[in-house]
Write an enzyme that holds these catalytic residues in place. Structure first.
Site, PDB file in Angstrom:
ATOM      1  N   SER A  80       0.839  -1.197   0.000  1.00 38.38           N
ATOM      2  CA  SER A  80       0.000   0.000   0.000  1.00 38.38           C
ATOM      3  C   SER A  80       0.884   1.261   0.000  1.00 38.38           C
ATOM      4  O   SER A  80       1.720   1.431  -0.878  1.00 38.38           O
ATOM      5  CB  SER A  80      -0.963  -0.038   1.192  1.00 38.38           C
ATOM      6  OG  SER A  80      -2.007   0.886   1.017  1.00 38.38           O
ATOM      7  N   ASP A 179      -9.860  -5.545  -4.139  1.00 48.58           N
ATOM      8  CA  ASP A 179      -9.340  -4.514  -3.239  1.00 48.58           C
ATOM      9  C   ASP A 179     -10.294  -3.321  -3.208  1.00 48.58           C
ATOM     10  O   ASP A 179     -10.600  -2.732  -4.239  1.00 48.58           O
ATOM     11  CB  ASP A 179      -7.957  -4.077  -3.721  1.00 48.58           C
ATOM     12  CG  ASP A 179      -7.200  -3.230  -2.716  1.00 48.58           C
ATOM     13  OD1 ASP A 179      -7.839  -2.589  -1.870  1.00 48.58           O
ATOM     14  OD2 ASP A 179      -5.957  -3.224  -2.784  1.00 48.58           O
ATOM     15  N   HIS A 209      -7.834  -5.694   0.135  1.00 49.07           N
ATOM     16  CA  HIS A 209      -6.646  -4.860   0.279  1.00 49.07           C
ATOM     17  C   HIS A 209      -5.513  -5.582   1.006  1.00 49.07           C
ATOM     18  O   HIS A 209      -4.353  -5.484   0.606  1.00 49.07           O
ATOM     19  CB  HIS A 209      -7.004  -3.569   1.012  1.00 49.07           C
ATOM     20  CG  HIS A 209      -5.903  -2.556   0.991  1.00 49.07           C
ATOM     21  ND1 HIS A 209      -5.300  -2.135  -0.182  1.00 49.07           N
ATOM     22  CD2 HIS A 209      -5.278  -1.881   1.998  1.00 49.07           C
ATOM     23  CE1 HIS A 209      -4.363  -1.241   0.092  1.00 49.07           C
ATOM     24  NE2 HIS A 209      -4.322  -1.080   1.408  1.00 49.07           N
TER      25      HIS A 209
END
Length: 237
Positions: A80, A179, A209
């Site tokens: 991320s 996600d 995610h």
């Protein structure tokens, strides 16, 4: 080949737990030194009131330099926002290989969020909302993330994204197709813009995610390990 180190960097409002499954896999299958630090203000309990993007970048640089005290070769894995920080490191330091997971070059996947919210509404009507993993994971973050910290995250995105073309090391890009935070098209966005021709794109059919917790995460971990151990990395996107 000399001693190998691998630095794993978690995401915004997250902690080492986001990448720990991959870290455990690498520790069990290699003799590498695997480092999973927690960025300032992050972890299970968030303290982001005085958070600064430059502090997160400087901290990651210090952790990378610490690994080089013991290692001759260093790989960097970023999840991320950590993927953007890992990109920064790969551009400015002699990182050997780069792994980008659910990298937040683009964000928010509204379609998946609405699907997740629909599930939450159904759980609420059945009085099972407390059992909904998505709700439990993000409720705390929403309540403990200052707006200013979110702007610091955006600084990371806005300053790093234009530099993708400067990546010239072999790069693995992993992304979950379900996600709800980073849209799947972000993976292709990164793939198309990074400068290296030695790159691989991996898409998980089941992952949201937290890609290191997907039901097919062992397949992902195997692909990452193969990529990091392989000497030849053809373009196969």
């Amino acid at each position: 080949m000399g001693k190998i180190g691998c630095l794993l960097i978690h995401g915004f409002t997250g902690g080492a737990y986001e990448v720990n499954p991959l870290a455990r896999y690498l520790r069990e299958t290699t003799d590498w030194i695997v480092s999973v630090p927690t960025l300032p203000g992050h972890g299970r309990n968030l303290h982001l009131e005085d958070a600064h993007a430059r502090e997160w970048l400087a901290f990651a640089e210090e952790e990378l330099e610490r690994l080089w005290r013991y290692c001759d070769i260093v790989y960097v894995v970023g999840f991320s926002m950590g993927g953007l920080i890992a990109t920064h490191l790969a551009i400015h330091y002699p990182v050997s290989k780069l792994v980008l997971l659910s990298t937040a070059a683009l964000y928010i996947n509204t379609g998946q969020i609405f699907r997740d919210l629909h599930v939450m509404v159904k759980d609420a009507t059945r009085r099972r909302l407390h059992e909904n993993e998505w709700f439990g994971h993000y409720k705390y973050k929403l309540l403990h993330t200052p707006i200013r910290a979110t702007w610091e995250f955006r600084k990371i995105v806005l300053t790093t994204r234009p530099l993708l073309s400067q990546i010239n090391v072999p790069t693995f890009i992993g992304q979950g197709l379900m996600d709800g935070i980073v849209p799947p098209k972000a993976a292709r966005y990164v793939y198309d813009r990074i400068g290296t021709y030695q790159k691989k794109l991996y898409l998980s059919q089941t992952s949201k995610h937290l890609i290191c917790y997907a039901s097919d995460c062992n397949d992902l971990f195997g692909e990452i390990a193969f990529f990091l151990n392989c000497e030849d990395h053809p373009d196969d996107g």
